[in-house]
Motif scaffolding. Structure first.
Motif, short mmCIF file in Angstrom:
data_model
loop_
_atom_site.label_atom_id
_atom_site.label_comp_id
_atom_site.label_asym_id
_atom_site.label_seq_id
_atom_site.Cartn_x
_atom_site.Cartn_y
_atom_site.Cartn_z
N LEU B 174 40.42 38.66 33.92
CA LEU B 174 41.25 40.05 34.13
C LEU B 174 41.68 41.02 34.78
CD1 LEU B 174 43.78 37.77 32.86
CD2 LEU B 174 43.38 39.25 30.59
N ILE B 175 40.10 41.83 33.89
CA ILE B 175 40.47 43.22 34.72
C ILE B 175 39.71 43.43 36.22
CG2 ILE B 175 38.56 45.31 34.97
CD1 ILE B 175 38.50 44.83 31.70
N THR B 176 40.59 44.11 37.00
CA THR B 176 41.01 44.11 38.17
C THR B 176 40.19 45.14 38.52
OG1 THR B 176 43.10 44.27 39.18
CG2 THR B 176 42.22 42.55 38.60
N GLU B 177 40.44 45.70 40.27
CA GLU B 177 39.61 46.78 40.48
C GLU B 177 41.36 47.98 39.78
OE1 GLU B 177 40.66 46.43 44.65
OE2 GLU B 177 38.72 46.74 44.02
N GLU B 199 34.13 44.55 21.44
CA GLU B 199 33.56 43.86 22.80
C GLU B 199 34.06 44.25 23.76
OE1 GLU B 199 30.77 41.95 22.94
OE2 GLU B 199 31.37 40.70 24.68
N VAL B 200 35.45 44.22 23.38
CA VAL B 200 36.63 44.51 24.87
C VAL B 200 35.72 45.96 24.89
CG1 VAL B 200 38.96 45.28 25.04
CG2 VAL B 200 38.21 43.45 23.61
N ALA B 206 32.41 49.15 30.98
CA ALA B 206 31.24 48.13 31.94
C ALA B 206 32.58 48.87 33.21
CB ALA B 206 30.94 47.78 31.61
N ARG B 207 33.58 48.10 33.38
CA ARG B 207 34.66 48.41 34.41
C ARG B 207 35.67 49.61 34.74
NH1 ARG B 207 35.60 43.10 35.85
NH2 ARG B 207 36.46 43.73 37.25
N GLY B 208 34.82 51.06 33.63
CA GLY B 208 35.88 51.87 33.70
C GLY B 208 36.77 51.98 33.79
#
Lengths: 144, 429
Positions: B174-177, B199-200, B206-208
Protein backbone atom coordinates in the motif's frame (compact mmCIF):
# COMPACT_ATOMS: atom_id res chain seq x y z
CA UNK A 1 -68.06 21.16 10.36
CA UNK A 2 -67.36 17.53 9.69
CA UNK A 3 -70.10 15.84 7.79
CA UNK A 4 -69.53 12.29 8.90
CA UNK A 5 -69.52 10.72 12.30
CA UNK A 6 -65.88 9.66 12.20
CA UNK A 7 -63.82 10.07 15.29
CA UNK A 8 -61.68 13.19 15.62
CA UNK A 9 -57.94 13.50 16.12
CA UNK A 10 -58.33 14.52 19.74
CA UNK A 11 -60.80 11.76 20.50
CA UNK A 12 -58.29 9.21 19.27
CA UNK A 13 -55.54 10.86 21.28
CA UNK A 14 -57.67 10.57 24.41
CA UNK A 15 -58.26 6.90 23.68
CA UNK A 16 -54.54 6.26 23.37
CA UNK A 17 -53.79 8.16 26.58
CA UNK A 18 -56.37 6.06 28.42
CA UNK A 19 -55.00 2.83 27.00
CA UNK A 20 -51.42 3.62 27.83
CA UNK A 21 -52.28 4.79 31.33
CA UNK A 22 -53.01 1.15 32.09
CA UNK A 23 -49.41 0.26 31.41
CA UNK A 24 -47.37 0.27 34.58
CA UNK A 25 -43.85 0.84 33.42
CA UNK A 26 -41.66 1.35 30.39
CA UNK A 27 -41.21 -2.34 29.78
CA UNK A 28 -44.98 -2.69 29.39
CA UNK A 29 -45.15 0.40 27.21
CA UNK A 30 -42.46 -0.99 24.94
CA UNK A 31 -44.17 -4.38 24.83
CA UNK A 32 -47.37 -2.61 23.78
CA UNK A 33 -45.55 -0.56 21.14
CA UNK A 34 -43.74 -3.58 19.76
CA UNK A 35 -47.07 -5.40 19.47
CA UNK A 36 -48.59 -2.43 17.66
CA UNK A 37 -45.61 -2.29 15.32
CA UNK A 38 -45.99 -5.97 14.58
CA UNK A 39 -49.57 -5.37 13.46
CA UNK A 40 -48.63 -2.42 11.26
CA UNK A 41 -48.62 -3.55 7.63
CA UNK A 42 -45.03 -3.29 6.41
CA UNK A 43 -44.32 -0.76 3.72
CA UNK A 44 -43.45 -2.41 0.43
CA UNK A 45 -39.72 -2.60 -0.09
CA UNK A 46 -40.16 -0.92 -3.46
CA UNK A 47 -41.59 2.11 -1.65
CA UNK A 48 -38.66 2.38 0.72
CA UNK A 49 -37.08 4.82 -1.65
CA UNK A 50 -34.90 7.78 -0.87
CA UNK A 51 -37.68 10.22 -1.60
CA UNK A 52 -39.74 8.71 1.22
CA UNK A 53 -36.84 8.15 3.58
CA UNK A 54 -36.22 10.17 6.70
CA UNK A 55 -32.75 9.27 7.77
CA UNK A 56 -31.82 9.08 11.42
CA UNK A 57 -28.45 8.21 12.87
CA UNK A 58 -29.80 5.04 14.45
CA UNK A 59 -33.12 4.02 12.99
CA UNK A 60 -34.65 4.78 9.63
CA UNK A 61 -38.15 5.95 8.89
CA UNK A 62 -40.08 5.99 5.63
CA UNK A 63 -43.14 8.10 4.99
CA UNK A 64 -45.37 8.27 1.93
CA UNK A 65 -48.24 10.75 2.22
CA UNK A 66 -51.28 10.32 -0.01
CA UNK A 67 -54.73 11.81 -0.24
CA UNK A 68 -57.87 9.72 -0.60
CA UNK A 69 -61.40 11.12 -0.79
CA UNK A 70 -60.34 14.38 0.75
CA UNK A 71 -58.53 12.73 3.63
CA UNK A 72 -54.91 12.01 4.30
CA UNK A 73 -53.67 8.47 4.01
CA UNK A 74 -50.12 7.92 5.15
CA UNK A 75 -48.03 4.84 4.66
CA UNK A 76 -45.07 4.74 7.03
CA UNK A 77 -42.55 2.30 8.39
CA UNK A 78 -39.31 1.99 10.31
CA UNK A 79 -36.57 -0.59 10.63
CA UNK A 80 -36.77 -0.44 14.45
CA UNK A 81 -39.65 -2.08 16.29
CA UNK A 82 -40.33 0.53 18.94
CA UNK A 83 -40.23 3.24 16.32
CA UNK A 84 -42.72 1.20 14.26
CA UNK A 85 -45.02 1.04 17.27
CA UNK A 86 -44.96 4.80 17.73
CA UNK A 87 -45.58 5.21 14.00
CA UNK A 88 -48.60 2.93 14.32
CA UNK A 89 -49.97 5.22 17.02
CA UNK A 90 -49.35 8.37 14.99
CA UNK A 91 -51.02 6.77 11.97
CA UNK A 92 -53.98 5.77 14.12
CA UNK A 93 -54.38 9.41 15.11
CA UNK A 94 -53.81 11.06 11.76
CA UNK A 95 -54.85 8.62 9.05
CA UNK A 96 -58.19 9.32 7.38
CA UNK A 97 -58.36 12.81 8.84
CA UNK A 98 -58.92 15.92 6.75
CA UNK A 99 -55.68 17.71 5.86
CA UNK A 100 -56.90 20.90 7.56
CA UNK A 101 -57.32 19.08 10.89
CA UNK A 102 -53.92 17.43 10.60
CA UNK A 103 -52.16 20.69 9.79
CA UNK A 104 -53.72 22.24 12.88
CA UNK A 105 -53.35 19.19 15.13
CA UNK A 106 -51.44 19.27 18.38
CA UNK A 107 -50.15 15.77 19.05
CA UNK A 108 -50.30 16.14 22.83
CA UNK A 109 -50.67 12.40 23.36
CA UNK A 110 -46.93 12.08 22.77
CA UNK A 111 -46.27 14.18 25.87
CA UNK A 112 -49.02 12.69 27.97
CA UNK A 113 -47.82 9.13 27.32
CA UNK A 114 -44.16 9.97 27.84
CA UNK A 115 -43.37 8.99 24.27
CA UNK A 116 -42.04 12.44 23.43
CA UNK A 117 -38.75 11.53 25.10
CA UNK A 118 -38.34 8.92 22.38
CA UNK A 119 -38.78 11.51 19.69
CA UNK A 120 -36.59 14.38 20.75
CA UNK A 121 -33.11 13.44 19.57
CA UNK A 122 -33.68 13.96 15.88
CA UNK A 123 -30.26 12.60 15.15
CA UNK A 124 -31.09 9.29 16.76
CA UNK A 125 -34.33 8.56 14.96
CA UNK A 126 -36.44 10.01 12.25
CA UNK A 127 -39.53 10.25 14.43
CA UNK A 128 -39.37 13.92 15.27
CA UNK A 129 -39.08 14.68 11.59
CA UNK A 130 -41.89 12.34 10.57
CA UNK A 131 -44.58 14.21 12.51
CA UNK A 132 -43.36 17.47 11.03
CA UNK A 133 -43.42 16.03 7.53
CA UNK A 134 -46.88 14.54 7.99
CA UNK A 135 -48.24 17.93 8.97
CA UNK A 136 -46.40 19.65 6.14
CA UNK A 137 -47.82 17.16 3.64
CA UNK A 138 -51.30 17.79 4.99
CA UNK A 139 -50.85 21.56 4.88
CA UNK A 140 -49.71 21.34 1.26
CA UNK A 141 -52.92 19.51 0.36
CA UNK A 142 -55.33 21.72 2.26
CA UNK A 143 -56.61 23.52 -0.82
CA UNK A 144 -56.62 20.68 -3.24
CA UNK B 1 -6.82 -14.42 41.10
CA UNK B 2 -9.93 -15.17 43.11
CA UNK B 3 -13.16 -13.33 42.51
CA UNK B 4 -15.55 -12.71 45.36
CA UNK B 5 -18.45 -10.59 44.28
CA UNK B 6 -17.15 -7.29 43.02
CA UNK B 7 -13.95 -7.23 45.04
CA UNK B 8 -10.88 -9.17 44.18
CA UNK B 9 -8.60 -10.98 46.51
CA UNK B 10 -5.23 -10.73 45.02
CA UNK B 11 -2.80 -13.54 45.46
CA UNK B 12 0.29 -12.49 43.59
CA UNK B 13 0.63 -8.75 43.35
CA UNK B 14 0.44 -6.08 45.95
CA UNK B 15 -2.17 -3.63 44.72
CA UNK B 16 -5.75 -4.60 43.96
CA UNK B 17 -8.43 -2.19 42.96
CA UNK B 18 -11.11 -1.93 45.61
CA UNK B 19 -13.97 -1.21 43.24
CA UNK B 20 -16.62 -0.69 45.92
CA UNK B 21 -14.43 1.98 47.45
CA UNK B 22 -13.51 3.51 44.10
CA UNK B 23 -17.17 3.84 43.11
CA UNK B 24 -17.68 6.23 46.00
CA UNK B 25 -15.29 8.62 44.26
CA UNK B 26 -17.83 8.98 41.43
CA UNK B 27 -20.96 10.65 42.81
CA UNK B 28 -22.93 10.16 39.60
CA UNK B 29 -22.77 6.38 39.98
CA UNK B 30 -25.10 6.60 42.98
CA UNK B 31 -27.93 8.14 41.03
CA UNK B 32 -30.93 6.36 39.63
CA UNK B 33 -32.07 6.50 36.04
CA UNK B 34 -35.61 5.62 34.98
CA UNK B 35 -36.22 4.48 38.53
CA UNK B 36 -33.31 2.05 38.50
CA UNK B 37 -29.72 2.22 39.69
CA UNK B 38 -27.53 3.60 36.92
CA UNK B 39 -25.37 1.03 35.18
CA UNK B 40 -23.08 3.10 33.06
CA UNK B 41 -21.53 1.08 30.23
CA UNK B 42 -20.92 3.89 27.75
CA UNK B 43 -17.43 4.74 28.86
CA UNK B 44 -15.94 4.65 25.38
CA UNK B 45 -18.17 7.65 24.65
CA UNK B 46 -17.17 9.45 27.81
CA UNK B 47 -16.12 8.46 31.31
CA UNK B 48 -17.65 9.70 34.54
CA UNK B 49 -15.58 12.09 36.64
CA UNK B 50 -14.19 11.40 40.09
CA UNK B 51 -14.78 13.94 42.83
CA UNK B 52 -11.13 15.01 42.74
CA UNK B 53 -11.44 16.08 39.11
CA UNK B 54 -14.67 17.98 39.72
CA UNK B 55 -13.10 19.63 42.75
CA UNK B 56 -10.08 20.71 40.75
CA UNK B 57 -12.32 22.49 38.24
CA UNK B 58 -14.34 24.14 41.00
CA UNK B 59 -11.16 25.15 42.83
CA UNK B 60 -9.78 26.77 39.72
CA UNK B 61 -12.87 28.88 39.19
CA UNK B 62 -13.29 29.75 42.84
CA UNK B 63 -9.63 30.56 43.53
CA UNK B 64 -7.37 31.09 40.55
CA UNK B 65 -9.41 31.80 37.45
CA UNK B 66 -7.50 34.06 35.12
CA UNK B 67 -6.28 34.06 31.56
CA UNK B 68 -2.93 32.44 31.02
CA UNK B 69 0.31 33.57 29.40
CA UNK B 70 -0.91 37.16 29.29
CA UNK B 71 -1.23 38.98 32.59
CA UNK B 72 1.51 39.80 35.03
CA UNK B 73 -0.86 39.83 37.95
CA UNK B 74 -0.81 37.19 40.61
CA UNK B 75 -3.77 35.14 39.46
CA UNK B 76 -2.60 35.02 35.86
CA UNK B 77 0.84 33.93 36.99
CA UNK B 78 -0.67 31.21 39.10
CA UNK B 79 -3.07 30.01 36.40
CA UNK B 80 -0.25 29.97 33.85
CA UNK B 81 1.92 28.02 36.27
CA UNK B 82 -0.80 25.44 36.90
CA UNK B 83 -1.50 25.10 33.18
CA UNK B 84 2.16 24.49 32.39
CA UNK B 85 2.43 22.05 35.29
CA UNK B 86 -0.48 20.14 33.76
CA UNK B 87 1.43 20.03 30.49
CA UNK B 88 4.40 18.52 32.30
CA UNK B 89 2.10 15.90 33.90
CA UNK B 90 0.82 14.97 30.45
CA UNK B 91 4.39 14.81 29.14
CA UNK B 92 5.26 12.30 31.85
CA UNK B 93 2.06 10.38 31.20
CA UNK B 94 3.01 9.90 27.54
CA UNK B 95 6.75 9.82 28.22
CA UNK B 96 7.35 12.54 25.65
CA UNK B 97 10.81 14.10 25.51
CA UNK B 98 9.73 17.65 26.12
CA UNK B 99 6.68 19.75 26.95
CA UNK B 100 7.30 21.46 23.61
CA UNK B 101 5.82 18.30 22.12
CA UNK B 102 2.57 18.51 24.12
CA UNK B 103 -0.11 20.68 22.53
CA UNK B 104 -3.40 21.12 24.34
CA UNK B 105 -6.37 20.79 22.00
CA UNK B 106 -10.13 20.49 22.37
CA UNK B 107 -9.89 16.75 22.05
CA UNK B 108 -8.82 13.97 19.72
CA UNK B 109 -10.91 15.27 16.83
CA UNK B 110 -9.40 18.72 17.17
CA UNK B 111 -5.88 17.28 17.38
CA UNK B 112 -6.33 15.23 14.21
CA UNK B 113 -7.85 18.18 12.39
CA UNK B 114 -4.83 20.22 13.45
CA UNK B 115 -2.40 17.75 11.92
CA UNK B 116 -4.51 17.19 8.80
CA UNK B 117 -4.78 20.90 8.19
CA UNK B 118 -1.22 21.91 9.01
CA UNK B 119 0.44 18.88 7.47
CA UNK B 120 -1.85 19.11 4.46
CA UNK B 121 -0.99 22.75 3.90
CA UNK B 122 2.75 22.23 3.50
CA UNK B 123 3.37 18.55 2.90
CA UNK B 124 0.56 17.30 0.72
CA UNK B 125 0.19 17.96 -2.96
CA UNK B 126 -1.54 16.57 -6.00
CA UNK B 127 -1.04 12.85 -6.41
CA UNK B 128 0.10 12.27 -2.83
CA UNK B 129 -1.48 9.64 -0.60
CA UNK B 130 -2.62 9.29 2.97
CA UNK B 131 -3.36 5.87 4.46
CA UNK B 132 -5.99 5.17 7.12
CA UNK B 133 -7.35 1.83 8.30
CA UNK B 134 -10.74 0.22 7.72
CA UNK B 135 -11.71 0.55 11.36
CA UNK B 136 -11.29 4.25 11.93
CA UNK B 137 -13.65 6.48 13.86
CA UNK B 138 -14.97 9.16 11.53
CA UNK B 139 -12.74 11.64 13.32
CA UNK B 140 -9.70 9.96 11.81
CA UNK B 141 -11.22 9.70 8.34
CA UNK B 142 -13.11 12.89 7.61
CA UNK B 143 -10.23 15.35 8.27
CA UNK B 144 -8.09 13.33 5.88
CA UNK B 145 -10.87 12.99 3.33
CA UNK B 146 -11.31 16.73 3.28
CA UNK B 147 -7.65 17.68 3.08
CA UNK B 148 -7.05 15.03 0.39
CA UNK B 149 -9.91 16.45 -1.67
CA UNK B 150 -8.48 19.94 -1.30
CA UNK B 151 -4.96 18.94 -2.22
CA UNK B 152 -6.08 16.45 -4.90
CA UNK B 153 -4.42 13.69 -2.92
CA UNK B 154 -5.74 10.15 -2.50
CA UNK B 155 -6.99 8.51 0.68
CA UNK B 156 -6.15 4.81 0.82
CA UNK B 157 -7.47 2.23 3.25
CA UNK B 158 -5.52 -0.48 5.02
CA UNK B 159 -8.14 -3.21 5.42
CA UNK B 160 -8.92 -5.33 8.44
CA UNK B 161 -10.18 -8.88 8.51
CA UNK B 162 -13.50 -10.16 9.79
CA UNK B 163 -11.93 -11.13 13.09
CA UNK B 164 -10.70 -7.56 13.54
CA UNK B 165 -7.09 -8.20 12.59
CA UNK B 166 -5.47 -5.37 10.69
CA UNK B 167 -3.80 -6.58 7.50
CA UNK B 168 -0.44 -5.07 8.40
CA UNK B 169 1.30 -7.16 5.75
CA UNK B 170 -0.64 -5.21 3.09
CA UNK B 171 1.15 -2.07 4.16
CA UNK B 172 4.31 -2.75 2.17
CA UNK B 173 2.20 -2.92 -0.97
CA UNK B 174 0.00 0.00 0.00
CA UNK B 175 2.85 2.39 0.76
CA UNK B 176 4.22 4.03 -2.36
CA UNK B 177 6.69 6.83 -2.92
CA UNK B 178 3.69 9.17 -2.85
CA UNK B 179 2.55 8.09 0.62
CA UNK B 180 2.91 11.05 2.92
CA UNK B 181 1.37 9.87 6.18
CA UNK B 182 -0.39 6.97 7.88
CA UNK B 183 -3.19 7.81 10.32
CA UNK B 184 -4.27 4.84 12.40
CA UNK B 185 -6.57 4.15 15.30
CA UNK B 186 -4.70 2.51 18.20
CA UNK B 187 -7.78 0.84 19.72
CA UNK B 188 -11.02 0.55 17.76
CA UNK B 189 -13.88 2.38 19.46
CA UNK B 190 -16.23 -0.31 18.16
CA UNK B 191 -14.32 -3.57 18.38
CA UNK B 192 -11.96 -2.88 21.26
CA UNK B 193 -9.22 -4.31 19.05
CA UNK B 194 -5.72 -3.03 19.78
CA UNK B 195 -3.92 -2.61 16.50
CA UNK B 196 -0.29 -3.70 16.17
CA UNK B 197 0.87 -0.12 15.84
CA UNK B 198 4.48 -1.02 16.61
CA UNK B 199 4.53 -3.16 13.48
CA UNK B 200 2.84 -0.45 11.43
CA UNK B 201 5.34 2.15 12.63
CA UNK B 202 8.27 -0.17 11.88
CA UNK B 203 7.09 -0.73 8.32
CA UNK B 204 6.26 2.94 7.84
CA UNK B 205 9.62 4.00 9.26
CA UNK B 206 11.40 1.73 6.79
CA UNK B 207 9.75 3.70 4.01
CA UNK B 208 10.18 7.10 5.62
CA UNK B 209 6.46 7.64 6.22
CA UNK B 210 5.29 9.41 9.40
CA UNK B 211 2.53 7.86 11.55
CA UNK B 212 -0.27 9.49 13.52
CA UNK B 213 -2.05 7.44 16.17
CA UNK B 214 -5.60 8.11 17.31
CA UNK B 215 -5.21 7.11 20.95
CA UNK B 216 -8.65 8.12 22.19
CA UNK B 217 -9.60 4.60 23.25
CA UNK B 218 -6.11 3.55 24.26
CA UNK B 219 -4.96 5.78 27.10
CA UNK B 220 -7.45 4.49 29.68
CA UNK B 221 -6.55 0.87 29.04
CA UNK B 222 -2.81 0.44 28.78
CA UNK B 223 0.41 2.33 29.09
CA UNK B 224 1.31 4.57 26.18
CA UNK B 225 4.95 5.52 25.70
CA UNK B 226 5.26 7.72 22.64
CA UNK B 227 9.03 7.52 22.72
CA UNK B 228 9.06 3.74 22.77
CA UNK B 229 6.37 3.67 20.07
CA UNK B 230 8.33 6.18 18.01
CA UNK B 231 5.09 7.53 16.50
CA UNK B 232 5.19 10.98 14.98
CA UNK B 233 1.83 12.16 16.32
CA UNK B 234 -0.45 10.87 19.05
CA UNK B 235 -3.87 12.26 19.89
CA UNK B 236 -6.18 11.63 22.82
CA UNK B 237 -9.12 13.19 24.68
CA UNK B 238 -9.28 14.11 28.34
CA UNK B 239 -12.90 13.13 28.83
CA UNK B 240 -12.24 9.49 27.98
CA UNK B 241 -9.66 9.53 30.78
CA UNK B 242 -11.98 10.80 33.55
CA UNK B 243 -11.23 14.48 32.86
CA UNK B 244 -13.41 17.29 31.54
CA UNK B 245 -14.75 17.48 28.01
CA UNK B 246 -13.25 20.04 25.64
CA UNK B 247 -9.65 19.23 26.51
CA UNK B 248 -7.36 16.91 24.63
CA UNK B 249 -3.77 16.48 23.67
CA UNK B 250 -1.73 16.34 20.53
CA UNK B 251 1.71 14.89 21.00
CA UNK B 252 3.94 15.66 18.05
CA UNK B 253 7.63 15.02 17.61
CA UNK B 254 9.38 18.33 18.02
CA UNK B 255 10.97 18.08 14.58
CA UNK B 256 7.48 17.95 13.09
CA UNK B 257 5.82 20.58 15.22
CA UNK B 258 8.69 22.93 14.45
CA UNK B 259 8.06 22.83 10.71
CA UNK B 260 4.27 22.51 10.62
CA UNK B 261 2.46 25.82 10.07
CA UNK B 262 0.02 26.96 12.75
CA UNK B 263 -3.51 25.60 12.56
CA UNK B 264 -5.45 28.53 13.97
CA UNK B 265 -4.16 32.03 14.35
CA UNK B 266 -5.01 34.59 16.97
CA UNK B 267 -4.04 35.69 20.44
CA UNK B 268 -1.41 33.99 22.51
CA UNK B 269 0.45 32.26 19.69
CA UNK B 270 2.63 35.09 18.42
CA UNK B 271 5.91 36.68 19.37
CA UNK B 272 5.48 39.87 17.37
CA UNK B 273 2.96 41.11 14.88
CA UNK B 274 3.95 43.63 12.24
CA UNK B 275 1.80 45.19 9.52
CA UNK B 276 2.57 42.36 7.12
CA UNK B 277 4.64 39.85 8.97
CA UNK B 278 4.17 37.87 12.08
CA UNK B 279 6.58 35.89 14.18
CA UNK B 280 4.90 32.97 15.81
CA UNK B 281 5.53 31.94 19.36
CA UNK B 282 7.68 28.91 20.05
CA UNK B 283 6.41 25.42 20.73
CA UNK B 284 3.89 24.45 21.79
CA UNK B 285 2.18 27.86 22.03
CA UNK B 286 2.32 28.24 18.24
CA UNK B 287 -0.56 25.76 18.11
CA UNK B 288 -2.56 27.18 21.00
CA UNK B 289 -4.29 30.25 19.57
CA UNK B 290 -6.96 31.95 21.63
CA UNK B 291 -7.84 31.32 25.23
CA UNK B 292 -7.29 27.73 26.20
CA UNK B 293 -9.56 25.49 28.29
CA UNK B 294 -7.41 26.01 31.36
CA UNK B 295 -9.74 24.28 33.82
CA UNK B 296 -9.91 21.38 31.39
CA UNK B 297 -6.13 21.01 31.31
CA UNK B 298 -6.03 21.06 35.10
CA UNK B 299 -8.79 18.46 35.23
CA UNK B 300 -6.73 16.25 32.96
CA UNK B 301 -3.74 16.58 35.26
CA UNK B 302 -5.96 15.73 38.22
CA UNK B 303 -7.38 12.69 36.43
CA UNK B 304 -3.86 11.44 35.73
CA UNK B 305 -2.93 11.99 39.41
CA UNK B 306 -6.07 10.14 40.43
CA UNK B 307 -5.24 7.16 38.24
CA UNK B 308 -1.64 7.15 39.42
CA UNK B 309 -2.84 7.10 43.01
CA UNK B 310 -5.12 4.14 42.34
CA UNK B 311 -2.27 2.52 40.46
CA UNK B 312 -2.35 2.36 36.68
CA UNK B 313 -1.55 -1.34 36.76
CA UNK B 314 -4.35 -2.30 39.11
CA UNK B 315 -6.86 -0.15 37.21
CA UNK B 316 -5.89 -1.72 33.91
CA UNK B 317 -5.83 -5.23 35.36
CA UNK B 318 -9.34 -4.74 36.73
CA UNK B 319 -10.58 -3.51 33.37
CA UNK B 320 -9.01 -6.42 31.53
CA UNK B 321 -10.56 -8.98 33.88
CA UNK B 322 -13.93 -7.31 33.55
CA UNK B 323 -13.69 -7.32 29.76
CA UNK B 324 -12.76 -11.01 29.74
CA UNK B 325 -15.74 -11.73 31.95
CA UNK B 326 -18.11 -9.65 29.79
CA UNK B 327 -16.87 -11.25 26.60
CA UNK B 328 -17.33 -14.74 28.02
CA UNK B 329 -20.87 -14.02 29.15
CA UNK B 330 -21.87 -12.31 25.90
CA UNK B 331 -20.49 -15.15 23.80
CA UNK B 332 -22.41 -17.68 25.87
CA UNK B 333 -25.72 -16.00 24.98
CA UNK B 334 -27.83 -17.56 22.24
CA UNK B 335 -28.80 -15.24 19.44
CA UNK B 336 -26.05 -12.72 20.17
CA UNK B 337 -23.23 -12.00 17.76
CA UNK B 338 -20.03 -10.48 19.16
CA UNK B 339 -17.88 -8.72 16.59
CA UNK B 340 -14.17 -9.45 16.11
CA UNK B 341 -12.22 -11.95 18.13
CA UNK B 342 -8.96 -10.43 19.29
CA UNK B 343 -6.90 -12.35 21.82
CA UNK B 344 -7.39 -9.41 24.15
CA UNK B 345 -10.07 -6.77 23.96
CA UNK B 346 -9.70 -3.30 25.39
CA UNK B 347 -12.53 -1.18 26.71
CA UNK B 348 -15.33 -1.84 24.27
CA UNK B 349 -17.21 -4.84 22.95
CA UNK B 350 -19.89 -4.57 20.28
CA UNK B 351 -22.63 -7.02 19.46
CA UNK B 352 -25.97 -7.45 17.76
CA UNK B 353 -28.97 -9.44 18.92
CA UNK B 354 -30.65 -11.60 16.27
CA UNK B 355 -33.81 -9.98 14.94
CA UNK B 356 -33.38 -6.93 17.16
CA UNK B 357 -32.61 -3.45 15.90
CA UNK B 358 -29.73 -1.99 17.97
CA UNK B 359 -31.84 1.10 18.54
CA UNK B 360 -34.61 -0.95 20.18
CA UNK B 361 -32.04 -2.73 22.32
CA UNK B 362 -30.55 0.60 23.40
CA UNK B 363 -33.96 2.02 24.32
CA UNK B 364 -35.02 -1.01 26.32
CA UNK B 365 -31.70 -1.29 28.15
CA UNK B 366 -31.94 2.42 28.98
CA UNK B 367 -35.26 1.90 30.68
CA UNK B 368 -33.60 -0.83 32.74
CA UNK B 369 -31.06 1.77 33.88
CA UNK B 370 -28.32 0.41 31.62
CA UNK B 371 -26.53 2.99 29.49
CA UNK B 372 -25.00 1.47 26.37
CA UNK B 373 -24.39 2.91 22.95
CA UNK B 374 -26.32 1.80 19.91
CA UNK B 375 -25.91 2.81 16.30
CA UNK B 376 -23.01 3.14 13.93
CA UNK B 377 -20.55 4.44 16.53
CA UNK B 378 -19.22 7.02 14.08
CA UNK B 379 -17.66 4.16 12.15
CA UNK B 380 -19.89 3.61 9.14
CA UNK B 381 -17.20 1.97 6.98
CA UNK B 382 -16.81 -0.69 9.66
CA UNK B 383 -20.59 -1.23 9.87
CA UNK B 384 -20.64 -1.77 6.11
CA UNK B 385 -17.82 -4.27 6.40
CA UNK B 386 -19.86 -6.37 8.81
CA UNK B 387 -23.03 -5.76 6.80
CA UNK B 388 -25.00 -4.32 9.69
CA UNK B 389 -26.81 -1.01 10.10
CA UNK B 390 -25.61 -0.67 13.65
CA UNK B 391 -24.39 -2.47 16.75
CA UNK B 392 -24.85 -2.28 20.49
CA UNK B 393 -21.68 -1.41 22.36
CA UNK B 394 -20.86 -1.96 26.00
CA UNK B 395 -17.73 -0.21 27.20
CA UNK B 396 -16.10 -0.39 30.59
CA UNK B 397 -14.24 1.83 32.99
CA UNK B 398 -12.40 1.30 36.24
CA UNK B 399 -15.60 1.59 38.33
CA UNK B 400 -17.60 -1.09 36.53
CA UNK B 401 -18.30 -4.41 38.21
CA UNK B 402 -19.14 -8.00 37.39
CA UNK B 403 -22.60 -7.39 38.84
CA UNK B 404 -23.10 -4.73 36.19
CA UNK B 405 -22.03 -7.14 33.47
CA UNK B 406 -24.54 -9.62 34.87
CA UNK B 407 -27.23 -6.93 34.74
CA UNK B 408 -26.35 -6.27 31.11
CA UNK B 409 -26.74 -9.95 30.30
CA UNK B 410 -30.11 -10.03 32.06
CA UNK B 411 -31.05 -6.86 30.17
CA UNK B 412 -30.20 -8.49 26.85
CA UNK B 413 -32.45 -11.41 27.78
CA UNK B 414 -35.28 -8.95 28.47
CA UNK B 415 -34.66 -7.36 25.07
CA UNK B 416 -34.84 -10.79 23.45
CA UNK B 417 -38.11 -11.54 25.24
CA UNK B 418 -39.68 -8.24 24.28
CA UNK B 419 -38.52 -8.15 20.69
CA UNK B 420 -38.86 -11.86 20.02
CA UNK B 421 -40.99 -12.95 17.15
CA UNK B 422 -43.80 -14.58 19.10
CA UNK B 423 -46.50 -12.12 19.99
CA UNK B 424 -46.72 -11.33 23.64
CA UNK B 425 -49.64 -12.67 25.61
CA UNK B 426 -50.45 -9.33 27.08
CA UNK B 427 -53.60 -7.73 25.75
CA UNK B 428 -55.01 -4.31 26.41
CA UNK B 429 -58.46 -5.04 25.26
Amino acid sequence: MREDASISINEIQEQIIREMARLDDWMEKYEYLIDLGRDLPPMETALRRDEYSIAGCQSQVWLMPRMRDGRMNYVADSDAKITRGIIALVLRVLNNQPPRDIAAAELYFLDRTGLRSNLSPSRANGLAAIVKQMKAAAAARMNT
Amino acid sequence: MVFTGTTYKKINTAQVLDVDKVRKDFPILARRVNGRPLIYLDNAATCQKPRAVVKRIVDFYTRNNSNIHRGVHALSERASGEFEAARETVRQFLNARSTREIVFTQGTTDAINLVADSFGADFLSKGDEIIVSGMEHHSNVLPWQRICARRQAALKVLPCEHNGRLRVEDLDRLITENTKLIALVYVSNVLGVRNPVEEVIRRARARGVPVLLDGAQAVAHFEVDVRALDCDFFAFSGHKLYADTGIGVLYGKEQWLRILPPYRTGGGMVQSVGPERVRYAGLPLKFEAGTMHVAGALSLEEAIHYLRKLGFDSVRAHQRRLMDYAEGRLRALDGVTVYASPSRRYGAVSFTIDGVHPYDAGLILDKLGIAVRSGTHCAEPLMRKYGVGGMVRASFALYNTRDEVDALIEGIRRVQELCGECKSTRSLQ
